[in-house]
Design a protein around this motif. Structure first.
Motif, PDB file in Angstrom:
ATOM      1  N   PRO A 117      45.430 -14.404 -17.622  1.00 11.16           N
ATOM      2  CA  PRO A 117      44.547 -13.367 -18.322  1.00 11.16           C
ATOM      3  C   PRO A 117      44.829 -13.114 -19.699  1.00 11.16           C
ATOM      4  O   PRO A 117      45.892 -12.973 -20.242  1.00 11.16           O
ATOM      5  N   ASN A 122      43.354  -8.374 -20.113  1.00 14.23           N
ATOM      6  CA  ASN A 122      44.061  -8.851 -18.892  1.00 14.23           C
ATOM      7  C   ASN A 122      42.960  -9.383 -17.933  1.00 14.23           C
ATOM      8  O   ASN A 122      43.070  -9.407 -16.684  1.00 14.23           O
ATOM      9  N   LEU A 123      41.996 -10.221 -18.554  1.00 13.84           N
ATOM     10  CA  LEU A 123      40.923 -10.992 -17.558  1.00 13.84           C
ATOM     11  C   LEU A 123      41.035 -12.283 -18.223  1.00 13.84           C
ATOM     12  O   LEU A 123      41.140 -12.519 -19.317  1.00 13.84           O
ATOM     13  N   VAL A 124      40.401 -13.148 -17.271  1.00 18.94           N
ATOM     14  CA  VAL A 124      40.307 -14.601 -17.932  1.00 18.94           C
ATOM     15  C   VAL A 124      38.779 -14.480 -18.446  1.00 18.94           C
ATOM     16  O   VAL A 124      37.942 -13.882 -17.853  1.00 18.94           O
ATOM     17  N   ARG A 152      46.991 -15.527 -12.500  1.00 15.01           N
ATOM     18  CA  ARG A 152      46.131 -14.300 -12.127  1.00 15.01           C
ATOM     19  C   ARG A 152      44.799 -14.394 -12.026  1.00 15.01           C
ATOM     20  O   ARG A 152      44.206 -14.281 -13.192  1.00 15.01           O
TER      21      ARG A 152
END
Ligand code: ZN
Length: 365
Positions: A117, A122-124, A152
């Motif tokens: 991420p 904190n995201l792809v 994640r």
């Protein structure tokens, strides 16, 4: 790290080895399991096994040697935290224009790409998936497979849609490993295209005997406490520092006692003052908030007459006294507030200020 040295979940390990042996490994695998269960470690062991130049067997099934050139390069991705920090730093060092275009990727071997991420959200992101799409078109080295690991699997919408297209028709030499604690983070359309595998928490008695082998310096009480606190997650248990936890818990307990029994304002102030800004302070605050959570959960269990399930088994009498003083609503309210401080922390708000506010709010019952 090969299959042979992986701890716990022998059925899942065997299932993976069997699919490698019979050449029926799914092109997309959804690997679920709690934090610290070893999802990423297992993904790396698989990547090594598929690319090892000196293949071994373990229990009659394929395994990596963990020593050849390929295995060694792939193993450098194991310390994911350090690799991601390096990638983030490299991006920070770029000019503004280039920074926007730069995706956080970890690649220590040409055929293995890790897509963590992207901080701070904190995201792809879609740019990362586009890098995968470019990369997946190039064939791997002879006798190799291309492995894509999402440590994640939590995607921005556009990224999830781009990934879906890849999953519709992945090249025969490619395998995508989607790791998650929480499968519902993924679109149902992604989940349905992936083979499912699961890592279970290690049972408490088994964990205690593992710790007896590997943490001989801990006495039985300490091993029991760590087994209880880490909830079957072997990675967390082996990297657990009882000293750090005790220090955080001492401060958390002071906040809780201040709220439930009698606040010692000057001691509280000195304590929150000691939580400074910067990366180290952020970690310390994070640890304090986690400890506070586990204490609150235990207090709730005690109130519900479920003390047997409490985790901080060495301080139950004190927690019982607190449980008698606070209401369920207060616990709920405080837990929510801790969540707010945690998300503020991620957005880099002033730490000691939010801790003060939290301590103050906890005293209003
Ligand atoms: Zn090897």
């Amino acid at each position: 790290m090969n299959f042979r040295s992986f701890i716990g979940n022998p059925e899942t390990v065997r299932q993976l080895q069997e699919s490698v042996a019979s050449n029926r490994l799914a092109h997309a695998i959804l690997l679920t399991g709690p934090r610290g269960a070893g999802k990423y470690t297992l993904a790396i062991a698989l990547a090594q096994t598929l690319n090892c130049t000196n293949p071994q067997t373990y229990d009659g099934l394929p395994d990596a040697c963990d020593a050849c050139h390929n295995c060694t390069l792939i193993a450098s991705s194991l310390d994911l935290e350090t690799r991601v920090a390096e990638a983030v730093q490299a991006r920070e060092d770029l000019r503004d224009v280039d920074r926007k275009e730069t995706r956080i990727l970890v690649q220590t071997h040409p055929d293995v790409l890790v897509l963590p991420p992207d901080p701070p959200q904190n995201l792809v992101k879609v740019g990362q998936v586009r890098s995968l799409i470019q990369n997946i078109q190039r064939r791997p080295g002879e006798g190799s497979r291309k492995i894509y690991i999402f440590p994640r699997s939590i995607f921005m919408n556009e990224a999830a849609n781009a990934l879906l297209k890849v999953l519709e028709e992945p090249p025969e030499y490619a395998h995508l490993l989607l790791l998650t604690e929480n499968p519902s983070d993924l679109l149902p359309t992604i989940r349905s295209r992936a083979g499912k595998m699961q890592l279970q928490p290690i049972p408490e008695d088994r964990m205690e005997s593992l710790l007896a082998e590997r943490r001989r310096e801990w006495d039985a009480d300490r091993r029991a406490l760590v087994a209880r606190l880490t909830e079957g997650a072997i990675g967390r248990a082996l990297s657990f520092s009882p000293e750090d936890y005790m220090a955080s818990r001492k401060d958390a307990l002071m906040m809780l006692r201040g709220a439930a029994v009698e606040p010692d304002h000057s001691a509280l102030f000195r304590m929150t003052e000691s939580y400074r800004a910067g990366a180290e302070g952020q970690q310390k605050t994070q640890d304090l908030l986690r400890a506070l959570y586990t204490l609150l959960e235990d207090v709730m269990l005690l109130q519900a007459g479920q003390g047997m399930m409490a985790r901080n088994i060495d301080i139950l009498p004190e927690l019982r006294r607190i449980a008698e003083k606070v209401s369920f609503e207060w616990i709920e309210h405080t837990a929510r507030h801790i969540g707010e401080v945690e998300s503020g922390l991620r957005r880099n708000l002033l730490r000691s200020l939010s801790l003060d506010a939290l301590a103050g709010q906890m005293q209003q019952r």
